[in-house]
Design a protein around this motif. Structure first.
Motif, short mmCIF file in Angstrom:
data_model
loop_
_atom_site.label_atom_id
_atom_site.label_comp_id
_atom_site.label_asym_id
_atom_site.label_seq_id
_atom_site.Cartn_x
_atom_site.Cartn_y
_atom_site.Cartn_z
N LYS A 16 49.19 42.87 38.35
CA LYS A 16 48.54 42.79 39.98
C LYS A 16 46.92 41.96 38.80
O LYS A 16 46.58 41.30 40.18
N LEU A 17 46.64 42.75 37.82
CA LEU A 17 45.43 41.88 37.68
C LEU A 17 45.56 40.05 37.94
O LEU A 17 44.13 39.78 38.33
N ASP A 46 45.05 43.65 21.69
CA ASP A 46 44.32 43.35 23.00
C ASP A 46 44.12 42.15 23.82
O ASP A 46 44.75 41.06 22.64
N VAL A 47 44.20 42.17 24.55
CA VAL A 47 44.51 40.83 25.82
C VAL A 47 43.21 40.13 26.56
O VAL A 47 42.63 41.16 27.53
N ASP A 48 42.93 38.93 26.44
CA ASP A 48 41.73 38.23 26.78
C ASP A 48 42.36 37.60 27.81
O ASP A 48 43.26 36.79 27.33
N LEU A 49 41.87 37.34 28.97
CA LEU A 49 41.83 36.62 29.71
C LEU A 49 41.01 35.61 29.84
O LEU A 49 39.60 35.88 29.64
N LEU A 59 33.96 39.83 39.23
CA LEU A 59 33.45 41.65 40.36
C LEU A 59 33.89 41.53 41.31
O LEU A 59 34.99 42.79 41.72
N THR A 60 33.85 40.72 42.79
CA THR A 60 33.99 40.88 43.42
C THR A 60 35.77 41.07 44.02
O THR A 60 36.06 42.19 44.55
N ARG A 61 36.46 40.07 43.27
CA ARG A 61 37.84 40.25 43.27
C ARG A 61 38.60 41.69 43.15
O ARG A 61 39.36 42.43 43.49
N LEU A 62 37.80 41.96 41.91
CA LEU A 62 38.63 43.25 41.26
C LEU A 62 38.28 44.80 42.35
O LEU A 62 39.02 45.78 42.20
N GLU A 63 36.56 44.08 42.61
CA GLU A 63 36.47 45.28 43.24
C GLU A 63 37.37 45.49 45.07
O GLU A 63 37.75 46.93 45.07
N ALA A 64 37.99 44.25 45.06
CA ALA A 64 38.09 44.13 46.91
C ALA A 64 39.79 45.12 46.09
O ALA A 64 40.24 45.33 47.23
N ALA A 65 39.84 44.86 45.26
CA ALA A 65 41.13 44.70 44.75
C ALA A 65 41.70 46.90 44.49
O ALA A 65 42.49 47.00 43.49
N ARG A 66 40.41 46.83 44.25
CA ARG A 66 40.84 48.52 43.70
C ARG A 66 40.75 48.07 42.25
O ARG A 66 41.24 49.71 41.35
N ILE A 67 40.48 47.20 41.26
CA ILE A 67 40.01 47.57 39.85
C ILE A 67 38.93 47.99 39.10
O ILE A 67 37.97 47.00 39.20
N LYS A 68 38.96 49.01 38.55
CA LYS A 68 37.52 49.47 38.32
C LYS A 68 37.16 48.24 37.08
O LYS A 68 37.51 47.62 36.44
N VAL A 79 33.69 39.72 32.32
CA VAL A 79 33.94 41.55 32.71
C VAL A 79 34.90 42.03 32.20
O VAL A 79 36.19 41.35 32.01
N THR A 80 35.03 43.51 31.88
CA THR A 80 35.93 43.92 31.36
C THR A 80 36.95 44.71 32.74
O THR A 80 35.85 45.54 33.38
N ALA A 81 38.32 44.47 32.60
CA ALA A 81 38.95 45.43 34.04
C ALA A 81 39.35 46.21 33.76
O ALA A 81 40.40 46.01 31.91
N VAL A 82 39.59 47.59 33.79
CA VAL A 82 40.54 48.37 32.88
C VAL A 82 41.68 48.97 33.97
O VAL A 82 41.73 49.19 35.84
#
Length: 397
Positions: A16-17, A46-49, A59-68, A79-82
């Motif tokens: 999903k990420l 660790d996985v890095d992108l 940030l905008t895309r992660l927040e829209a997808a409800r990913i921390k 940016v760290t996606a959790v």
């Protein structure tokens, strides 16, 4: 070459990420250590992108997808996606505008090769398409992985001038991934620029050094660093790796995991003041500093007594540093501390007056109890305490 399937690629939430970050459109790739370690058959933690997307867009895309989303390094594009409780660092492609050996001023780019060019070693500059698994190698990292060669990208002297910590990273990566003698050009550049380490914060030096010492067998690499004068500007106390090599052998022999503070102690003289000075210089935590100072003490006793009096970890450190190969040492690390069934109040009830004499007498009782094998018989313990109390009363008269 393509990236083979690996367990980490199936982690919950990762697909999903990647979809949110436009991996199918070529906007985002796997990068760095996860590719290197997969190709080497190592476990990936660790996985890095890396992404062409600007940090705010991430940030905008992660927040829209409800990913921390945590802006852990927004100034540097990270940016760290959790996802499902585990972090994935997402960093916008960058190029260096200016560097001073400690930090870099960056600008964003959409050029994958330009981003790869700012990384330190060829084996760390690999990227891979998450969908097809195609690996992109701009600087010969795949060939270097085949030969287990740690090699700077471009001119080693330039790369060290950009970030002086790369001197220590070069040797740490060689100790972890290298085979045979290290890259000649890299080694010569590190030796020529060793004084640059003086410009770094001691915390960064300590972090790299302890990572190196925590590897399975860093002794040959450390010996090379000593021979080439790498430690001299910042840790002149480190002059030989012989004790470290002996310690590594003993640790392996008895089956005890390495600890970087214990191994640092093996590189220093057995001197409290030297250990304390090094701990302060490296700005170690209070706990780490105390352990280093304890390890500098070469006095020994029966293992169980030492574990009771100074702590199990500290006792094991001293014993291993002394060359002890007792097969019971691993159990000593996990054994719960015996509890003496008597207190200072009991000694006062036996006739001592409250004050320093109680503490001194209690310590004498503890020492004898420990050296007797920590007996649990309550009457025997009270008799032992009674004897010490009577002796204390006689001495105080």
């Amino acid at each position: 070459m393509t990236l083979t399937h690996a367990p980490w690629r199936g982690r919950p939430g990762l697909a999903k990420l990647l979809d949110v970050l436009g991996a199918d459109a070529g906007e985002t790739r796997y990068v760095g250590g996860c590719i290197r370690d997969t190709l080497l058959g190592l476990e990936v933690s660790d996985v890095d992108l890396a992404t062409r997307l600007a940090p705010q867009e991430v940030l905008t895309r992660l927040e829209a997808a409800r990913i921390k989303a945590v802006p852990t390094g927004l100034a540097h594009g990270t940016v760290t996606a959790v996802i499902q409780g585990w972090p994935v660092e997402v960093t916008t492609l960058r190029r260096d505008v200016a560097t001073d050996g400690r930090r870099a001023t960056i600008a964003y780019t959409e050029d994958w090769q330009e981003d790869a060019a700012r990384r330190d070693f060829t084996i760390n500059a690999l990227s891979a398409d998450p969908g097809s698994g195609e690996i992109f190698d701009y600087f010969g990292g795949l060939a270097d992985l085949e030969t287990r060669t740690v090699r700077f990208i471009g001119d080693p002297l330039v790369r060290i001038a950009e970030d002086h910590l790369r001197i220590l990273r070069f040797f740490r990566f060689h100790a972890r991934f290298g085979a045979g003698a290290p890259d000649v050009a890299g080694t010569e550049a590190c030796a020529a620029r060793a004084n640059d380490l003086m410009a770094l914060s001691r915390e960064r030096i300590a972090d790299e050094l302890l990572k190196l010492l925590g590897l399975p067998d860093p002794a040959p690499t450390v010996a090379l660093m000593i021979a080439r004068g790498i430690f001299r500007p910042v840790l002149p106390e480190i002059t030989s790796a012989k004790r470290l090599a002996a310690l590594v052998e003993v640790e392996h022999g008895v089956g005890i995991a390495p600890h970087p503070i214990r191994r640092l102690a093996a590189l220093l003289p057995s001197d409290h003041e030297v250990a304390a000075a090094v701990a302060a210089r490296l700005r170690l935590s209070k706990r780490a500093a105390a352990r280093l100072v304890s390890a500098a003490d070469s006095s020994l006793d029966e293992p169980g007594v030492m574990a009771y009096e100074i702590g199990a970890e500290e006792a094991v450190d001293r014993l291993l540093l002394a060359g002890c190969r007792d097969p019971n040492l691993p159990a000593l690390q996990t054994r719960s501390r015996p509890r003496i069934g008597i207190s200072g109040g009991d000694l006062i009830a036996m006739g001592l007056s409250a004050g320093p004499l109680v503490a001194k007498t209690f310590q004498a009782v503890e020492r004898e109890w420990a050296r007797s094998g920590f007996p649990e018989d309550k009457e025997a313990l009270r008799a032992l305490a009674r004897r010490h109390v009577d002796q204390a009363l006689r001495s105080s008269q």
